[in-house]
Design an enzyme around this catalytic site. Sequence first.
Site, short mmCIF file in Angstrom:
data_model
loop_
_atom_site.label_atom_id
_atom_site.label_comp_id
_atom_site.label_asym_id
_atom_site.label_seq_id
_atom_site.Cartn_x
_atom_site.Cartn_y
_atom_site.Cartn_z
N SER A 46 41.36 44.30 42.16
CA SER A 46 40.17 45.09 41.80
C SER A 46 40.25 46.44 42.49
CB SER A 46 38.90 44.36 42.26
OG SER A 46 37.82 45.29 42.26
N HIS B 94 41.87 45.11 37.58
CA HIS B 94 40.46 44.77 37.36
C HIS B 94 39.59 45.98 37.70
CE1 HIS B 94 37.22 41.69 37.15
NE2 HIS B 94 36.65 42.39 38.13
N ASP C 36 35.78 47.37 38.02
CA ASP C 36 34.40 46.93 38.19
C ASP C 36 33.44 48.06 37.87
OD1 ASP C 36 34.50 44.17 39.11
OD2 ASP C 36 35.61 44.97 40.83
N MET D 80 29.72 49.42 37.55
CA MET D 80 28.35 49.16 38.05
C MET D 80 27.48 50.37 37.78
SD MET D 80 29.40 47.66 41.75
CE MET D 80 30.68 46.43 41.94
N HIS E 89 35.17 44.75 33.83
CA HIS E 89 34.06 43.85 34.17
C HIS E 89 32.79 44.69 34.20
CE1 HIS E 89 32.18 41.21 37.62
NE2 HIS E 89 31.46 41.19 36.52
N MET F 166 29.16 45.36 34.85
CA MET F 166 27.96 44.94 35.57
C MET F 166 26.91 46.00 35.28
SD MET F 166 29.88 43.77 39.04
CE MET F 166 31.38 44.65 38.60
N MET G 15 31.90 34.21 38.86
CA MET G 15 31.62 35.03 40.04
C MET G 15 31.50 34.13 41.26
SD MET G 15 31.56 38.17 39.03
CE MET G 15 31.16 38.82 40.65
N ASP H 24 36.25 35.71 40.73
CA ASP H 24 36.07 37.08 41.22
C ASP H 24 35.13 37.11 42.42
OD1 ASP H 24 35.84 39.82 41.45
OD2 ASP H 24 34.84 40.12 39.53
C1 DX5 Z 1 31.99 42.31 42.78
C2 DX5 Z 1 33.21 42.64 41.93
C3 DX5 Z 1 34.51 42.13 42.46
C4 DX5 Z 1 34.86 42.59 43.82
C5 DX5 Z 1 36.06 41.87 44.35
O1 DX5 Z 1 30.87 42.85 42.15
O2 DX5 Z 1 33.06 42.14 40.64
O3 DX5 Z 1 35.56 42.40 41.55
O4 DX5 Z 1 35.10 43.96 43.85
O5 DX5 Z 1 36.30 42.38 45.61
P1 DX5 Z 1 36.63 41.46 46.88
O6 DX5 Z 1 37.94 40.85 46.60
O7 DX5 Z 1 36.65 42.46 47.98
O8 DX5 Z 1 35.52 40.45 47.01
ZN ZN Z 2 34.76 42.17 39.11
#
Ligand code: DX5
Ligand code: ZN
Length: 225
Positions: free
Chosen positions: A11, A36, A38, A40, A69, A71, A140, A178
């Site tokens: 990620s 990956h 993320d 947000m 992903h 969010m 998750m 994840d």
């Molecule tokens: C959380 C994300 C994850 C996160 C993983 O909202 O979806 O992908 O960044 O990071 P680590 O491995 O640091 O938990």
């Molecule tokens: Zn993620």
Amino acid sequence: MKKRKIEIAPSILAADFRRLEREVKAVQDGGADRIHCDIMDGVFVTNISFGPMVVAAVKKCVTIPLDVHLMIAAPQKYIARFCDAGADNLTVHADAVDDLPGTFDAIRALGVRAGVTVNPDKPVSLFQRYLDKVDLVLIMSVYAGFGGQKFMPEVLEKVRSLVTERRRSGLDFAIEIDGGITAETAAASINSGVDVLVSGSYIFGSADYHAAIERLRGAEQGRAQ
Ligand code: DX5
Ligand code: ZN
């Protein structure tokens, strides 16, 4: 237990954004199977990360697939934007959309693999009846929103129930996990039936990305706690 190839998805939330091109190339060279991303929006989760422009930039740097992903609130509005940016797998939170099957169909219609996920406090029953419409289920193992959180082992029960359901139904969606993945939690996840491990801090926080990726991939039955 059948031996299967475990895929590793670093990620980039934990990467050094001052040199993102070098970071994503380094994990690709280190054996990563996908990147990956993320996304947000400060609404569905409190944190804000990055959007389609960064995904498109990453796409130009690597040849391995991109996991995106989402969010974000109302993710169906942004499906085309993220598919255009280069998503190969596009994952939405089941509780963020009204029309789940329509969302999966819209993603697949653009030639992209559809994924679904839920936070640790939400049940798989939210999407279970649409499993024939998804290519991956992301479990998750922390609450969406931030990297660097502690793995919640209780979510492995969901992984085991999905493995059972997949065998019963004959479907072939991938099971991804994840949040909080380290060598120890990777072993427990693999033993529960996970196919793809997402990991941010553990990989990007290590001095040798290749070694970290291979430690996760090789975390085996017997070493789980
Ligand atoms: C959380 C994300 C994850 C996160 C993983 O909202 O979806 O992908 O960044 O990071 P680590 O491995 O640091 O938990
Ligand atoms: Zn993620």
